[in-house]
Scaffold this motif. Structure first.
Motif, PDB file in Angstrom:
ATOM      1  N   GLY A 237     -47.476  60.284 -45.872  1.00 52.94           N
ATOM      2  CA  GLY A 237     -46.304  61.140 -45.806  1.00 52.94           C
ATOM      3  C   GLY A 237     -46.211  62.078 -47.005  1.00 52.94           C
ATOM      4  O   GLY A 237     -46.646  61.758 -48.104  1.00 52.94           O
ATOM      5  N   VAL A 238     -45.658  63.264 -46.762  1.00 56.17           N
ATOM      6  CA  VAL A 238     -45.418  64.247 -47.810  1.00 56.17           C
ATOM      7  C   VAL A 238     -43.918  64.300 -48.070  1.00 56.17           C
ATOM      8  O   VAL A 238     -43.134  64.503 -47.133  1.00 56.17           O
ATOM      9  CB  VAL A 238     -45.937  65.640 -47.403  1.00 56.17           C
ATOM     10  CG1 VAL A 238     -45.574  66.677 -48.457  1.00 56.17           C
ATOM     11  CG2 VAL A 238     -47.434  65.609 -47.171  1.00 56.17           C
ATOM     12  N   VAL A 239     -43.510  64.099 -49.301  1.00 56.34           N
ATOM     13  CA  VAL A 239     -42.104  64.168 -49.663  1.00 56.34           C
ATOM     14  C   VAL A 239     -41.853  65.460 -50.435  1.00 56.34           C
ATOM     15  O   VAL A 239     -42.525  65.744 -51.430  1.00 56.34           O
ATOM     16  CB  VAL A 239     -41.673  62.948 -50.503  1.00 56.34           C
ATOM     17  CG1 VAL A 239     -40.228  63.110 -50.973  1.00 56.34           C
ATOM     18  CG2 VAL A 239     -41.809  61.677 -49.687  1.00 56.34           C
TER      19      VAL A 239
ATOM     20  N   GLN B 154     -39.047  64.375 -45.776  1.00 57.49           N
ATOM     21  CA  GLN B 154     -40.346  63.737 -45.574  1.00 57.49           C
ATOM     22  C   GLN B 154     -40.947  64.199 -44.251  1.00 57.49           C
ATOM     23  O   GLN B 154     -40.267  64.243 -43.226  1.00 57.49           O
ATOM     24  CB  GLN B 154     -40.222  62.210 -45.578  1.00 57.49           C
ATOM     25  CG  GLN B 154     -41.570  61.515 -45.483  1.00 57.49           C
ATOM     26  CD  GLN B 154     -41.505  60.025 -45.751  1.00 57.49           C
ATOM     27  OE1 GLN B 154     -42.351  59.457 -46.416  1.00 57.49           O
ATOM     28  NE2 GLN B 154     -40.487  59.362 -45.219  1.00 57.49           N
ATOM     29  N   LEU B 155     -42.227  64.566 -44.318  1.00 56.00           N
ATOM     30  CA  LEU B 155     -42.971  64.909 -43.111  1.00 56.00           C
ATOM     31  C   LEU B 155     -44.266  64.123 -43.105  1.00 56.00           C
ATOM     32  O   LEU B 155     -44.800  63.777 -44.167  1.00 56.00           O
ATOM     33  CB  LEU B 155     -43.252  66.413 -43.022  1.00 56.00           C
ATOM     34  CG  LEU B 155     -43.995  67.101 -44.149  1.00 56.00           C
ATOM     35  CD1 LEU B 155     -44.772  68.307 -43.609  1.00 56.00           C
ATOM     36  CD2 LEU B 155     -43.020  67.606 -45.220  1.00 56.00           C
ATOM     37  N   TRP B 156     -44.761  63.811 -41.920  1.00 55.05           N
ATOM     38  CA  TRP B 156     -45.995  63.046 -41.811  1.00 55.05           C
ATOM     39  C   TRP B 156     -46.718  63.421 -40.538  1.00 55.05           C
ATOM     40  O   TRP B 156     -46.206  64.146 -39.691  1.00 55.05           O
ATOM     41  CB  TRP B 156     -45.703  61.544 -41.848  1.00 55.05           C
ATOM     42  CG  TRP B 156     -44.845  61.031 -40.721  1.00 55.05           C
ATOM     43  CD1 TRP B 156     -45.244  60.610 -39.483  1.00 55.05           C
ATOM     44  CD2 TRP B 156     -43.414  60.895 -40.726  1.00 55.05           C
ATOM     45  NE1 TRP B 156     -44.174  60.213 -38.718  1.00 55.05           N
ATOM     46  CE2 TRP B 156     -43.038  60.371 -39.465  1.00 55.05           C
ATOM     47  CE3 TRP B 156     -42.414  61.151 -41.667  1.00 55.05           C
ATOM     48  CZ2 TRP B 156     -41.710  60.111 -39.118  1.00 55.05           C
ATOM     49  CZ3 TRP B 156     -41.087  60.894 -41.328  1.00 55.05           C
ATOM     50  CH2 TRP B 156     -40.748  60.377 -40.073  1.00 55.05           C
ATOM     51  N   GLY B 157     -47.947  62.913 -40.416  1.00 60.35           N
ATOM     52  CA  GLY B 157     -48.798  63.314 -39.304  1.00 60.35           C
ATOM     53  C   GLY B 157     -49.688  64.464 -39.750  1.00 60.35           C
ATOM     54  O   GLY B 157     -50.042  64.590 -40.924  1.00 60.35           O
ATOM     55  N   LEU B 158     -50.071  65.317 -38.808  1.00 63.18           N
ATOM     56  CA  LEU B 158     -50.921  66.460 -39.113  1.00 63.18           C
ATOM     57  C   LEU B 158     -50.117  67.499 -39.896  1.00 63.18           C
ATOM     58  O   LEU B 158     -49.136  68.044 -39.394  1.00 63.18           O
ATOM     59  CB  LEU B 158     -51.455  67.071 -37.817  1.00 63.18           C
ATOM     60  CG  LEU B 158     -52.375  68.275 -37.944  1.00 63.18           C
ATOM     61  CD1 LEU B 158     -53.647  67.901 -38.680  1.00 63.18           C
ATOM     62  CD2 LEU B 158     -52.696  68.840 -36.575  1.00 63.18           C
ATOM     63  N   VAL B 159     -50.520  67.737 -41.131  1.00 59.88           N
ATOM     64  CA  VAL B 159     -49.827  68.744 -41.939  1.00 59.88           C
ATOM     65  C   VAL B 159     -50.821  69.814 -42.366  1.00 59.88           C
ATOM     66  O   VAL B 159     -52.038  69.611 -42.349  1.00 59.88           O
ATOM     67  CB  VAL B 159     -49.148  68.122 -43.182  1.00 59.88           C
ATOM     68  CG1 VAL B 159     -48.068  67.143 -42.758  1.00 59.88           C
ATOM     69  CG2 VAL B 159     -50.163  67.425 -44.082  1.00 59.88           C
ATOM     70  N   GLY B 160     -50.276  70.944 -42.758  1.00 54.76           N
ATOM     71  CA  GLY B 160     -51.109  72.046 -43.204  1.00 54.76           C
ATOM     72  C   GLY B 160     -50.827  72.365 -44.657  1.00 54.76           C
ATOM     73  O   GLY B 160     -51.013  71.525 -45.532  1.00 54.76           O
TER      74      GLY B 160
END
Length: 274
Positions: A210-212, A175-181
């Motif tokens: 969030g991106v999973v 999982q990533l979150w915040g400013l994503v590209g």
């Protein structure tokens, strides 16, 4: 299914000489530690793909590992040029660098086409630009419904995509979150995927926005706290603006760059290989 690996072993297994490698992250979550491990292992003849290549690719290019760059805009954000990049293009040092330049929209659409398992993507763009005349990955297509001529960009399917994220669970879900590209698209477009993370946790907690990335699209996860430095990982670290400013002077001089590489990359083998 993803396996939890050391950074050294994951890079050695997944990234090979001659590969097309995408290292994505938009000012945030840039996988510097993984790039440094590539440099330490001397993996070479790489085609590097990235939207907005910045200092991380300046380092790989300066180390002599890149033969080609597929990109949209390149620079040291907030500071100026990438001097190792410029030296390679203008002077062929440490080796000549082939360029395949695109717009931001073109690069993003190339990843989307690759992730969708389509041969190309269609967009309105490139009109009035000389880019289509300098690459074989931009063409035109006529809409079968309206007759309109549109730009077409070839799908981009990296051999390996590398991204950094905040967390993975023990099964390899990320999982990533915040400013994503375009991390999600670049991961789904790739044949192999390596993710470095700030920490491995027992369970991922849902995050707004969030991106999973599920374990079945990832080959290896490596726990590398601080693996995005000098960029940042929201919730874990802040951007090291002083580093980006200092890099301008380091990268201008071949000897200063070579000394920096020896001290801060080759000399830190154990510090980042977790």
């Amino acid at each position: 299914m993803a396996e939890i690996r050391t950074l050294h072993d994951a890079v050695a297994e997944l990234i090979h000489d001659g590969d097309t490698v995408a290292m994505e992250g938009f000012t945030h979550l840039i996988p510097y530690a993984a790039a440094h491990e590539v440099i330490r292992q001397g993996i070479t003849d790489l085609t590097l793909a990235r939207m907005t290549p910045d200092v991380v690719y300046d380092q790989l290019i300066g180390a002599g590992l890149a033969r080609k760059l597929v990109f949209s805009w390149g620079g040291n954000p907030g500071v100026g040029s990438l001097h190792r990049f410029r030296d390679a293009v203008e002077n062929g040092w440490p080796r000549p660098l082939e360029l395949d330049e695109h717009s931001h929209a073109g690069m993003a659409n190339r990843y989307v086409a690759g992730a969708s398992k389509l041969p190309f993507a269609v967009l309105r763009g490139y009109r009035g630009s000389d880019i289509p005349g300098r690459t074989d990955t931009v063409s035109t297509v006529t809409c079968p419904f309206t007759g309109e001529e549109l730009a077409a960009v070839a799908a981009l399917n990296p051999d390996v995509t590398v991204v950094h994220a905040q967390q993975a669970d023990r099964e390899g879900n990320v999982q990533l979150w915040g400013l994503v590209g375009v991390q999600k698209e670049a991961v789904l477009a790739a044949r192999r995927v390596l993710v470095t993370v700030e920490e491995v946790v027992d369970a991922l907690q849902p995050r707004p926005g969030g991106v999973v990335l599920p374990t079945w699209v990832i080959d290896a996860v490596a726990e590398v706290p601080g693996g995005a430095h000098p960029s940042y990982a929201a919730g874990y670290s802040v951007r090291d603006n002083d580093f980006y400013q200092a890099w301008d002077a380091v990268s201008r001089d071949r000897e200063a760059f070579t000394a920096w590489l020896e001290t801060h990359v080759h000399g830190r083998r154990e510090a980042v290989a977790r």
